[in-house]
Write a protein that holds these residues in place. Structure first.
Motif, PDB file in Angstrom:
ATOM      1  N   PRO A   1      29.289  38.012 102.797  1.00 21.41           N
ATOM      2  CA  PRO A   1      29.873  37.828 104.112  1.00 21.41           C
ATOM      3  C   PRO A   1      31.316  37.189 104.069  1.00 21.41           C
ATOM      4  O   PRO A   1      31.513  36.433 103.325  1.00 21.41           O
ATOM      5  N   ALA A   2      32.056  37.328 105.127  1.00 24.36           N
ATOM      6  CA  ALA A   2      33.347  37.119 105.170  1.00 24.36           C
ATOM      7  C   ALA A   2      33.419  35.282 105.189  1.00 24.36           C
ATOM      8  O   ALA A   2      34.212  34.976 104.483  1.00 24.36           O
ATOM      9  N   ALA A   3      32.325  34.811 105.759  1.00 28.10           N
ATOM     10  CA  ALA A   3      32.497  33.251 105.540  1.00 28.10           C
ATOM     11  C   ALA A   3      32.415  32.705 104.259  1.00 28.10           C
ATOM     12  O   ALA A   3      32.871  31.852 103.965  1.00 28.10           O
ATOM     13  N   ARG A   4      31.411  33.383 103.423  1.00 28.25           N
ATOM     14  CA  ARG A   4      31.526  32.780 101.998  1.00 28.25           C
ATOM     15  C   ARG A   4      32.717  33.262 101.348  1.00 28.25           C
ATOM     16  O   ARG A   4      33.104  32.183 100.670  1.00 28.25           O
ATOM     17  N   ALA A   5      33.389  34.251 101.471  1.00 28.89           N
ATOM     18  CA  ALA A   5      34.724  34.369 100.892  1.00 28.89           C
ATOM     19  C   ALA A   5      35.581  33.405 101.220  1.00 28.89           C
ATOM     20  O   ALA A   5      36.513  33.235 100.677  1.00 28.89           O
ATOM     21  N   GLY A   6      35.593  33.547 102.632  1.00 28.41           N
ATOM     22  CA  GLY A   6      36.663  32.396 103.232  1.00 28.41           C
ATOM     23  C   GLY A   6      36.634  31.089 102.633  1.00 28.41           C
ATOM     24  O   GLY A   6      37.617  30.342 102.811  1.00 28.41           O
ATOM     25  N   ALA A   7      35.315  30.586 102.401  1.00 28.66           N
ATOM     26  CA  ALA A   7      35.189  29.241 101.812  1.00 28.66           C
ATOM     27  C   ALA A   7      35.957  29.369 100.298  1.00 28.66           C
ATOM     28  O   ALA A   7      36.378  28.092 100.057  1.00 28.66           O
ATOM     29  N   LEU A   8      36.080  30.302  99.644  1.00 24.51           N
ATOM     30  CA  LEU A   8      36.809  30.424  98.362  1.00 24.51           C
ATOM     31  C   LEU A   8      38.508  29.861  98.801  1.00 24.51           C
ATOM     32  O   LEU A   8      39.044  29.041  98.022  1.00 24.51           O
ATOM     33  N   ILE A   9      38.822  30.566  99.752  1.00 30.50           N
ATOM     34  CA  ILE A   9      40.037  30.321 100.313  1.00 30.50           C
ATOM     35  C   ILE A   9      40.487  28.855 100.498  1.00 30.50           C
ATOM     36  O   ILE A   9      41.228  28.091  99.931  1.00 30.50           O
ATOM     37  N   ASP A  10      39.419  28.351 101.311  1.00 32.75           N
ATOM     38  CA  ASP A  10      39.371  26.794 101.627  1.00 32.75           C
ATOM     39  C   ASP A  10      39.416  25.950 100.246  1.00 32.75           C
ATOM     40  O   ASP A  10      39.598  24.535 100.392  1.00 32.75           O
ATOM     41  N   SER A  11      38.923  26.419  99.371  1.00 31.29           N
ATOM     42  CA  SER A  11      38.761  25.441  98.051  1.00 31.29           C
ATOM     43  C   SER A  11      39.870  25.624  97.216  1.00 31.29           C
ATOM     44  O   SER A  11      40.095  24.697  96.322  1.00 31.29           O
ATOM     45  N   LEU A  12      40.773  26.404  97.624  1.00 28.84           N
ATOM     46  CA  LEU A  12      42.229  26.304  96.748  1.00 28.84           C
ATOM     47  C   LEU A  12      42.818  24.841  96.500  1.00 28.84           C
ATOM     48  O   LEU A  12      42.919  24.269  97.235  1.00 28.84           O
ATOM     49  N   ALA A  13      43.045  24.752  95.029  1.00 29.75           N
ATOM     50  CA  ALA A  13      43.637  23.574  94.572  1.00 29.75           C
ATOM     51  C   ALA A  13      42.920  22.334  94.863  1.00 29.75           C
ATOM     52  O   ALA A  13      43.314  21.200  94.588  1.00 29.75           O
ATOM     53  N   GLY A  14      41.618  22.458  95.330  1.00 35.98           N
ATOM     54  CA  GLY A  14      40.637  21.339  95.399  1.00 35.98           C
ATOM     55  C   GLY A  14      39.957  20.905  94.075  1.00 35.98           C
ATOM     56  O   GLY A  14      40.079  21.794  93.118  1.00 35.98           O
ATOM     57  N   GLN A  15      39.240  19.991  94.020  1.00 38.79           N
ATOM     58  CA  GLN A  15      38.450  19.785  93.039  1.00 38.79           C
ATOM     59  C   GLN A  15      37.394  20.645  92.578  1.00 38.79           C
ATOM     60  O   GLN A  15      37.329  20.727  91.159  1.00 38.79           O
ATOM     61  N   ASP A  16      37.076  21.511  93.420  1.00 39.15           N
ATOM     62  CA  ASP A  16      35.915  22.744  93.220  1.00 39.15           C
ATOM     63  C   ASP A  16      36.614  23.983  93.535  1.00 39.15           C
ATOM     64  O   ASP A  16      36.231  24.757  94.179  1.00 39.15           O
ATOM     65  N   ASP A  17      37.797  24.174  93.056  1.00 41.95           N
ATOM     66  CA  ASP A  17      38.652  25.351  93.130  1.00 41.95           C
ATOM     67  C   ASP A  17      37.729  26.685  92.631  1.00 41.95           C
ATOM     68  O   ASP A  17      37.755  26.770  91.475  1.00 41.95           O
ATOM     69  N   ARG A  18      37.134  27.550  93.531  1.00 41.21           N
ATOM     70  CA  ARG A  18      36.505  28.686  93.126  1.00 41.21           C
ATOM     71  C   ARG A  18      37.150  30.083  93.203  1.00 41.21           C
ATOM     72  O   ARG A  18      36.525  31.062  93.018  1.00 41.21           O
ATOM     73  N   LEU A  19      38.627  29.824  93.693  1.00 42.70           N
ATOM     74  CA  LEU A  19      39.425  31.221  93.547  1.00 42.70           C
ATOM     75  C   LEU A  19      40.403  31.251  92.630  1.00 42.70           C
ATOM     76  O   LEU A  19      40.735  32.293  92.082  1.00 42.70           O
ATOM     77  N   TRP A  20      41.204  30.027  92.499  1.00 42.59           N
ATOM     78  CA  TRP A  20      42.473  30.213  91.602  1.00 42.59           C
ATOM     79  C   TRP A  20      42.097  30.091  90.090  1.00 42.59           C
ATOM     80  O   TRP A  20      41.253  29.134  89.437  1.00 42.59           O
ATOM     81  N   PRO A  21      42.463  31.128  89.389  1.00 43.72           N
ATOM     82  CA  PRO A  21      41.958  31.098  88.035  1.00 43.72           C
ATOM     83  C   PRO A  21      42.582  30.024  86.997  1.00 43.72           C
ATOM     84  O   PRO A  21      43.136  30.389  86.001  1.00 43.72           O
ATOM     85  N   HIS A  22      42.535  28.816  87.261  1.00 43.21           N
ATOM     86  CA  HIS A  22      43.106  27.811  86.639  1.00 43.21           C
ATOM     87  C   HIS A  22      42.620  27.504  85.141  1.00 43.21           C
ATOM     88  O   HIS A  22      43.398  26.865  84.319  1.00 43.21           O
ATOM     89  N   ASP A  23      41.644  28.090  84.872  1.00 42.58           N
ATOM     90  CA  ASP A  23      41.194  28.119  83.406  1.00 42.58           C
ATOM     91  C   ASP A  23      42.113  29.203  82.265  1.00 42.58           C
ATOM     92  O   ASP A  23      42.186  28.737  81.159  1.00 42.58           O
ATOM     93  N   ARG A  24      42.991  29.763  83.110  1.00 41.06           N
ATOM     94  CA  ARG A  24      43.633  30.879  82.366  1.00 41.06           C
ATOM     95  C   ARG A  24      45.068  30.889  82.875  1.00 41.06           C
ATOM     96  O   ARG A  24      45.991  31.306  82.071  1.00 41.06           O
ATOM     97  N   TRP A  25      45.456  30.165  83.990  1.00 38.54           N
ATOM     98  CA  TRP A  25      47.008  30.036  84.374  1.00 38.54           C
ATOM     99  C   TRP A  25      47.126  28.595  84.749  1.00 38.54           C
ATOM    100  O   TRP A  25      46.202  27.917  85.131  1.00 38.54           O
ATOM    101  N   PRO A  26      48.218  28.248  85.039  1.00 36.82           N
ATOM    102  CA  PRO A  26      48.669  26.998  85.525  1.00 36.82           C
ATOM    103  C   PRO A  26      48.140  26.596  86.787  1.00 36.82           C
ATOM    104  O   PRO A  26      47.992  27.612  87.643  1.00 36.82           O
ATOM    105  N   ALA A  27      47.581  25.572  86.812  1.00 39.51           N
ATOM    106  CA  ALA A  27      46.523  25.269  88.167  1.00 39.51           C
ATOM    107  C   ALA A  27      47.611  25.145  89.426  1.00 39.51           C
ATOM    108  O   ALA A  27      48.809  25.018  89.510  1.00 39.51           O
ATOM    109  N   MET A  28      47.022  25.501  90.697  1.00 41.16           N
ATOM    110  CA  MET A  28      47.632  25.464  91.818  1.00 41.16           C
ATOM    111  C   MET A  28      47.429  24.071  92.292  1.00 41.16           C
ATOM    112  O   MET A  28      46.258  23.498  92.534  1.00 41.16           O
ATOM    113  N   ARG A  29      48.429  23.189  92.608  1.00 39.10           N
ATOM    114  CA  ARG A  29      48.575  21.938  92.965  1.00 39.10           C
ATOM    115  C   ARG A  29      49.425  21.678  94.159  1.00 39.10           C
ATOM    116  O   ARG A  29      50.685  22.398  94.213  1.00 39.10           O
TER     117      ARG A  29
END
Length: 163
Positions: A13-41
């Motif tokens: 559902p869109a609400a679950r995917a939207g929660a990924l956007i909301d997690s950007l640059a947070g402690q539990d970022d589930r969208l930005w690939p910070h394990d392979r790229w410079p982290a978004m901060r």
């Protein structure tokens, strides 16, 4: 004018995917690939006016609608005039589309740096981000995407320069 779009149809559902956007640059970022790229901060939590970026790319949060869309206005590198954004669009079947759009005009030096350096890196990073979104929503593990020779070379050069 540059228009660069990456999107992924998600079986969630869109609400679950939207929660990924909301997690950007947070402690539990589930969208930005910070394990392979410079982290978004950012200098503060994700909200309009927050400033930050990733690696040499700097931007300011220009628009944020929780669970739906976030837009970042470029501040650097030189010659990037525009924005990039993530957005979620619901589909009639209960799934959604997660889209990242980059819209900008370029001026020197970006006339050269965008197509030669930033675009291939950007494209690889965004595909990694959309892979992470799928994984975060339970699509199952998949092996990390293999980057092109060009992307691996550019990352090696960037790593050597930053030392």
């Amino acid at each position: 004018m540059v228009l660069n779009v990456h999107e992924r149809r998600l079986a969630a559902p869109a609400a679950r995917a939207g929660a990924l956007i909301d997690s950007l640059a947070g402690q539990d970022d589930r969208l930005w690939p910070h394990d392979r790229w410079p982290a978004m901060r950012f200098d503060r939590p994700l909200q309009v006016g927050a400033e930050g970026g990733h690696g040499p790319v700097r931007y300011r949060v220009e628009h944020y609608r929780p669970g739906t869309r976030v837009r970042f206005r470029f501040r650097a590198p030189a010659g990037f005039d525009g924005y990039h954004e993530y957005e979620v669009r619901p589909l009639g079947d209960g799934g959604c589309v997660l889209r990242h759009s980059l819209v900008m005009s370029t001026r020197p030096p970006a006339w050269l740096t965008w197509p030669l350096v930033f675009r291939p890196l950007h494209d690889a990073l965004l595909e990694d981000s959309l892979d992470k979104a799928e994984l975060s929503l339970g699509a199952g593990p998949r092996p990390p995407r293999r980057w092109s020779v060009r992307v691996r070379l550019l990352r090696s050069l960037a790593s050597a320069v930053s030392r």
